[in-house]
Design a protein around this motif. Structure first.
Motif, PDB file in Angstrom:
ATOM      1  N   VAL A 130      -7.204  -9.918   7.382  1.00 18.94           N
ATOM      2  CA  VAL A 130      -7.439  -8.477   7.555  1.00 18.94           C
ATOM      3  C   VAL A 130      -8.062  -7.908   6.289  1.00 18.94           C
ATOM      4  CG1 VAL A 130      -6.411  -6.215   8.000  1.00 18.94           C
ATOM      5  CG2 VAL A 130      -5.526  -8.229   9.192  1.00 18.94           C
ATOM      6  N   LEU A 131      -9.333  -7.527   6.422  1.00 19.82           N
ATOM      7  CA  LEU A 131     -10.026  -6.831   5.344  1.00 19.82           C
ATOM      8  C   LEU A 131      -9.889  -5.343   5.626  1.00 19.82           C
ATOM      9  CD1 LEU A 131     -11.981  -6.914   2.887  1.00 19.82           C
ATOM     10  CD2 LEU A 131     -13.855  -6.837   4.533  1.00 19.82           C
ATOM     11  N   ALA A 177     -10.438   1.478   1.645  1.00 20.73           N
ATOM     12  CA  ALA A 177     -11.154   2.745   1.565  1.00 20.73           C
ATOM     13  C   ALA A 177     -12.516   2.469   0.939  1.00 20.73           C
ATOM     14  CB  ALA A 177     -10.370   3.724   0.688  1.00 20.73           C
ATOM     15  N   ALA A 187      -8.119   4.758  -2.809  1.00 21.77           N
ATOM     16  CA  ALA A 187      -7.694   5.644  -1.726  1.00 21.77           C
ATOM     17  C   ALA A 187      -7.091   6.906  -2.364  1.00 21.77           C
ATOM     18  CB  ALA A 187      -6.655   4.930  -0.849  1.00 21.77           C
ATOM     19  N   GLY A 247      -5.831 -10.074   3.360  1.00 24.10           N
ATOM     20  CA  GLY A 247      -4.574 -10.132   4.115  1.00 24.10           C
ATOM     21  C   GLY A 247      -3.502 -10.912   3.349  1.00 24.10           C
ATOM     22  N   PRO A 297     -12.150   4.698   5.407  1.00 22.18           N
ATOM     23  CA  PRO A 297     -11.860   3.264   5.344  1.00 22.18           C
ATOM     24  C   PRO A 297     -12.612   2.428   6.377  1.00 22.18           C
ATOM     25  CG  PRO A 297     -10.012   4.451   6.316  1.00 22.18           C
ATOM     26  CD  PRO A 297     -11.006   5.492   5.883  1.00 22.18           C
ATOM     27  N   HIS A 346       0.841  -1.202   0.000  1.00 22.43           N
ATOM     28  CA  HIS A 346       0.000   0.000   0.000  1.00 22.43           C
ATOM     29  C   HIS A 346       0.875   1.250   0.000  1.00 22.43           C
ATOM     30  CE1 HIS A 346      -3.682  -2.210   0.098  1.00 22.43           C
ATOM     31  NE2 HIS A 346      -3.183  -2.981   1.037  1.00 22.43           N
ATOM     32  N   LEU A 404      -8.032 -15.956  -2.842  1.00 18.56           N
ATOM     33  CA  LEU A 404      -7.250 -15.513  -1.679  1.00 18.56           C
ATOM     34  C   LEU A 404      -8.211 -15.021  -0.604  1.00 18.56           C
ATOM     35  CD1 LEU A 404      -4.528 -13.335  -3.498  1.00 18.56           C
ATOM     36  CD2 LEU A 404      -4.398 -15.766  -2.886  1.00 18.56           C
ATOM     37  N   VAL A 405      -7.752 -14.959   0.624  1.00 21.74           N
ATOM     38  CA  VAL A 405      -8.543 -14.300   1.664  1.00 21.74           C
ATOM     39  C   VAL A 405      -7.875 -12.965   1.982  1.00 21.74           C
ATOM     40  CG1 VAL A 405      -9.556 -16.387   2.642  1.00 21.74           C
ATOM     41  CG2 VAL A 405      -7.387 -15.540   3.554  1.00 21.74           C
TER      42      VAL A 405
END
Ligand code: NAD
Length: 367
Positions: A180-181, A184, A189, A330, A166, A47, A327-328
């Motif tokens: 971790v979801l 923004a 963003a 995170g 967010p 990020h 994928l999940v």
């Protein structure tokens, strides 16, 4: 952009350099190191919008009083289940972890806690705070807003009303990175528009909307004319970022403003009082966080086993494309961390030049 316009900066070079900049800007060594660690950590997760590209802005805000170095939060109200915390315009990387620690202590003691944080400087990548709670085995949910940062058009509108507001949920996993979801509620963003305006990765062609209602990916809709300096002012463009997910994302953005902004006492994105000459630009993050301890809902081990079994079931869904993979949340960040940790943080030359210029203004030599 040509590959030669992108540098790779090793973490071992970048993090101490950024820390030296913040020390020169007036932070204690401990705060300077913490801000540098979180900014570089955002780059490591992929990020870049919330990474070291922010250094010139943070330094400017320290200089003009928009944020204040080395703040301790003030507890406005608290009981066993909740607290209202004032960040007193400290740097987000300093006051957000203080608020999170208060939530962690209460949730570990009683099973659940709600923490309202107001008046925080930019708290960066919200996933950091979910990850901090996850290190203590806690689930956390975060509704965030930014007062003073009216950037996003609501669904059906062509005029700015929301911040990029967010939303984040973190679920710990024993012996593994948490799920971790963290995103923004705008289609991108603001930092991603900033990165694109500095020659980095372009934003999607439908991420912005003009005053006439036409969609576009041109950063000038947000910043106005881009003049070759590192200065960007999102108040100058005629357009807005679009909320993601049509009416659903726009509705979630509204909830982030109502919970993270109005309920916390931070204030919603806008309207913003007219700027006074000599006064710093108003920007403050608000965050309503809910912390849950799985152990109080049954057993932490049972939750972990059942959650992991379900995540495995989800990940095992047949990919939609021959080279695809489910994928999940995170996982992309964990992969980026592994790759960038090994090979360095990619940095568009223009972004690097703007960080070097901020360092030079403070008398900090380039690494
Ligand atoms: P994004 O669009 O890149 O979405 C990131 C989320 O989606 C992550 O949870 C990621 O794990 C998940 N994800 C991505 N690809 C996936 C895939 N293929 N399968 C499953 N999950 C996937 O994020 P964004 O909207 O650009 O936000 C970037 C960062 O900006 C966030 O960390 C956010 O907290 C931060 N932010 C902060 C502020 C602030 O005021 N402090 C404001 C806006 C955004």
């Amino acid at each position: 952009m040509a590959e030669t316009d992108t540098l790779r900066i090793p973490v071992a070079t970048l993090e101490p350099f950024v820390a030296r900049i913040f020390e020169a800007a007036g932070c204690s060594p401990a705060e300077a190191a913490r801000v540098a660690r979180y900014l570089v950590a955002a780059n490591l997760t992929g990020h870049d919008s919330h990474g070291v590209v922010r250094v010139p802005r943070y330094v400017e805000m320290l200089a003009n009083g928009g944020v204040i170095a080395d703040r301790t939060v003030e507890t406005v109200f608290e009981n066993d289940a909740m607290a209202v915390i004032d960040g007193r315009m400290g740097l987000g990387q300093t006051v957000a972890p203080q608020a999170v620690e208060i939530g962690i202590a209460k949730a570990l003691a009683g099973g659940a806690a709600v923490i309202a944080l107001r008046n925080a400087g930019h708290i960066g990548r919200v996933g950091d705070w979910a990850e901090l709670a996850a290190t203590r085995g806690l689930i956390s949910i975060h509704f965030v807003n930014a007062h003073g940062s009216v950037l996003v058009a609501p669904f059906g509108g062509a005029e700015r009303r929301f911040s990029t507001a967010p939303f984040c949920v973190g679920v710990p996993r024993a012996g593994q990175a948490p799920v971790v979801l963290d995103f923004a509620t705008s289609l991108v963003a603001e930092g991603k528009v900033l990165v694109a305006s500095n020659g980095g990765k372009p934003i999607p062609a439908d991420a912005l909307i003009g005053a006439d209602g036409a969609v576009s990916g041109d950063p000038r809709l947000l910043y106005g004319e881009i003049d070759g300096t590192d200065r960007r002012d999102a108040r100058k463009g005629p357009g807005a970022i679009r909320a993601f997910g049509d009416h659903k994302g726009s509705g979630l953005a509204l909830m982030c403003e109502l919970l993270g902004g109005v309920l916390t006492g931070n204030g919603p994105a806008g309207p913003v009082a007219p700027e006074q000459p000599g006064q710093p630009r108003v920007f403050r993050n608000g965050m309503l966080s809910i912390y849950l301890a799985p152990a109080y809902f049954g057993s932490a081990a049972e939750f972990d086993a059942a959650a992991q079994a379900y995540i495995d079931f989800v990940r095992a869904a047949r990919p939609a494309t021959s080279d695809g993979q489910v994928l999940v949340p995170g996982e992309p960040e964990a992969r980026a961390r592994a790759e960038r940790g090994a090979h360095g943080v990619p940095m568009p030359r223009a972004a690097w030049d703007s960080i070097l210029a901020a360092a030079t203004r403070l008398g900090v030599p380039a690494p």
